[in-house]
Motif scaffolding. Structure first.
Motif, mmCIF file in Angstrom:
data_model
loop_
_atom_site.group_PDB
_atom_site.id
_atom_site.type_symbol
_atom_site.label_atom_id
_atom_site.label_comp_id
_atom_site.label_asym_id
_atom_site.label_seq_id
_atom_site.Cartn_x
_atom_site.Cartn_y
_atom_site.Cartn_z
ATOM 1 N N LEU A 53 14.800 38.470 29.547
ATOM 2 C CA LEU A 53 15.277 38.012 30.846
ATOM 3 C C LEU A 53 16.651 37.387 30.659
ATOM 4 N N TYR A 54 17.578 37.766 31.527
ATOM 5 C CA TYR A 54 18.913 37.165 31.563
ATOM 6 C C TYR A 54 18.999 36.389 32.871
ATOM 7 N N VAL A 55 19.167 35.079 32.747
ATOM 8 C CA VAL A 55 19.058 34.180 33.890
ATOM 9 C C VAL A 55 20.418 33.575 34.209
ATOM 10 N N TYR A 56 20.801 33.658 35.478
ATOM 11 C CA TYR A 56 22.047 33.042 35.927
ATOM 12 C C TYR A 56 21.719 31.800 36.748
ATOM 13 N N PRO A 57 22.617 30.803 36.764
ATOM 14 C CA PRO A 57 22.321 29.533 37.444
ATOM 15 C C PRO A 57 22.285 29.664 38.962
ATOM 16 N N ARG A 58 21.395 28.889 39.552
ATOM 17 C CA ARG A 58 21.282 28.793 41.010
ATOM 18 C C ARG A 58 21.051 27.342 41.366
ATOM 19 N N LEU A 59 21.603 26.926 42.480
ATOM 20 C CA LEU A 59 21.342 25.581 42.976
ATOM 21 C C LEU A 59 19.997 25.571 43.683
ATOM 22 N N GLY A 60 19.387 24.416 43.746
ATOM 23 C CA GLY A 60 18.142 24.312 44.493
ATOM 24 C C GLY A 60 17.102 23.509 43.748
ATOM 25 N N ASP A 77 25.918 31.712 31.420
ATOM 26 C CA ASP A 77 26.718 30.772 32.193
ATOM 27 C C ASP A 77 27.601 31.527 33.183
ATOM 28 N N ALA A 78 26.951 32.123 34.158
ATOM 29 C CA ALA A 78 27.651 32.907 35.184
ATOM 30 C C ALA A 78 28.085 31.987 36.317
ATOM 31 N N PRO A 79 29.045 32.422 37.122
ATOM 32 C CA PRO A 79 29.460 31.613 38.274
ATOM 33 C C PRO A 79 28.290 31.409 39.243
ATOM 34 N N ILE A 80 28.240 30.252 39.862
ATOM 35 C CA ILE A 80 27.222 29.994 40.881
ATOM 36 C C ILE A 80 27.738 30.570 42.195
ATOM 37 N N MET A 81 27.004 31.529 42.723
ATOM 38 C CA MET A 81 27.413 32.232 43.937
ATOM 39 C C MET A 81 26.456 31.849 45.065
ATOM 40 N N GLU A 82 26.945 31.089 45.998
ATOM 41 C CA GLU A 82 26.112 30.654 47.122
ATOM 42 C C GLU A 82 26.453 31.465 48.375
ATOM 43 N N ILE A 83 26.384 32.774 48.238
ATOM 44 C CA ILE A 83 26.595 33.687 49.365
ATOM 45 C C ILE A 83 25.253 34.360 49.613
ATOM 46 N N SER A 84 24.857 34.454 50.859
ATOM 47 C CA SER A 84 23.580 35.118 51.126
ATOM 48 C C SER A 84 23.768 36.256 52.118
ATOM 49 N N ALA A 85 22.962 37.288 51.945
ATOM 50 C CA ALA A 85 22.986 38.420 52.871
ATOM 51 C C ALA A 85 22.532 37.977 54.263
ATOM 52 N N THR A 86 21.621 37.019 54.314
ATOM 53 C CA THR A 86 21.159 36.498 55.610
ATOM 54 C C THR A 86 22.334 35.886 56.376
ATOM 55 N N PHE A 87 23.128 35.070 55.691
ATOM 56 C CA PHE A 87 24.306 34.457 56.309
ATOM 57 C C PHE A 87 25.267 35.534 56.805
ATOM 58 N N ILE A 88 25.506 36.539 55.972
ATOM 59 C CA ILE A 88 26.425 37.622 56.333
ATOM 60 C C ILE A 88 25.945 38.342 57.589
ATOM 61 N N ARG A 89 24.667 38.703 57.635
ATOM 62 C CA ARG A 89 24.127 39.405 58.813
ATOM 63 C C ARG A 89 24.250 38.544 60.072
ATOM 64 N N LYS A 90 23.872 37.278 59.954
ATOM 65 C CA LYS A 90 23.898 36.372 61.103
ATOM 66 C C LYS A 90 25.318 36.189 61.632
ATOM 67 N N GLN A 91 26.259 35.953 60.734
ATOM 68 C CA GLN A 91 27.630 35.698 61.168
ATOM 69 C C GLN A 91 28.305 36.972 61.680
#
Length: 194
Positions: A129-136, A154-168
């Motif tokens: 398993l290769y795990v990237y960081p997430r907030l929460g 140690d990948a960049p933390i990406m706080e973009i969601s498809a739900t947000f994209i669809r809604k906006q």
């Protein structure tokens, strides 16, 4: 044998956060390529906002066309539903035995609940398993903290969601910078998420 990372998701739609993580994994870990595994629409959960399988696959396909180390798989479209990750891994192993070794790519949020997955012990026995960081919130179970098959990247933390994209997008906001150009073009031409 080629080391192939598998990045599972509905990709509804695929956004730049997905691309950044996948590219980071292939450039800064032992993985030689990353495949986006597009999860099919569940026959038991029909969501109006979830595009048909072939549209989501096509958007990913077009988004990764210029990235030689990235690919897309529709393997789960052909498997019985409901499908579990262990079944997908088994099918891919049988199909590519001797050519590739597979590993899972997941966010830290998924690692926190990984012990609830079907046959998670078998996944850990045979796959990395290769795990990237997430907030929460939440903690990682003790037996997974220092597991030798779990690699934190140690990948960049990406706080973009498809739900947000669809809604906006539906609200008329300009979300174009959050999407690969090919995904925006396909979405716009097909008039999706409006």
């Amino acid at each position: 044998m080629k080391r192939t990372g598998l990045f599972f998701g509905t990709f509804n739609p695929l956004h730049i956060g997905h691309l950044v993580i996948a590219n980071h994994m292939v450039e800064f870990s032992e993985l030689e390529e990353v495949w986006f595994v597009v999860t099919p629409r569940s026959p038991f959960k029909v969501k109006d906002s979830l595009l048909e399988d072939h549209h989501r696959f096509q958007m990913v396909y077009e988004a990764v066309a210029d990235y030689p180390k990235l690919g897309v798989s529709d393997i789960e479209f052909k498997l019985p539903q409901p499908n579990y990750t262990i079944d997908t891994l088994t099918a891919l192993h049988e199909r590519h035995e001797g050519e590739r070794t597979f590993a899972l790519i997941m966010g830290e949020d998924n690692l926190r609940s990984f012990h609830k997955w079907k046959n998670y012990e078998a996944i850990l026995e045979y796959y990395e398993l290769y795990v990237y960081p997430r907030l929460g919130p939440g903690t990682i179970p003790d037996n997974l903290v220092d597991h030798p098959r779990i690699h934190r990247v140690d990948a960049p933390i990406m706080e973009i969601s498809a739900t947000f994209i669809r809604k906006q997008h539906k609200a008329g906001k300009n979300i174009r910078p959050l999407l690969p150009a090919a995904v925006w073009k396909y979405m716009d031409e097909m008039n999706f998420y409006r």
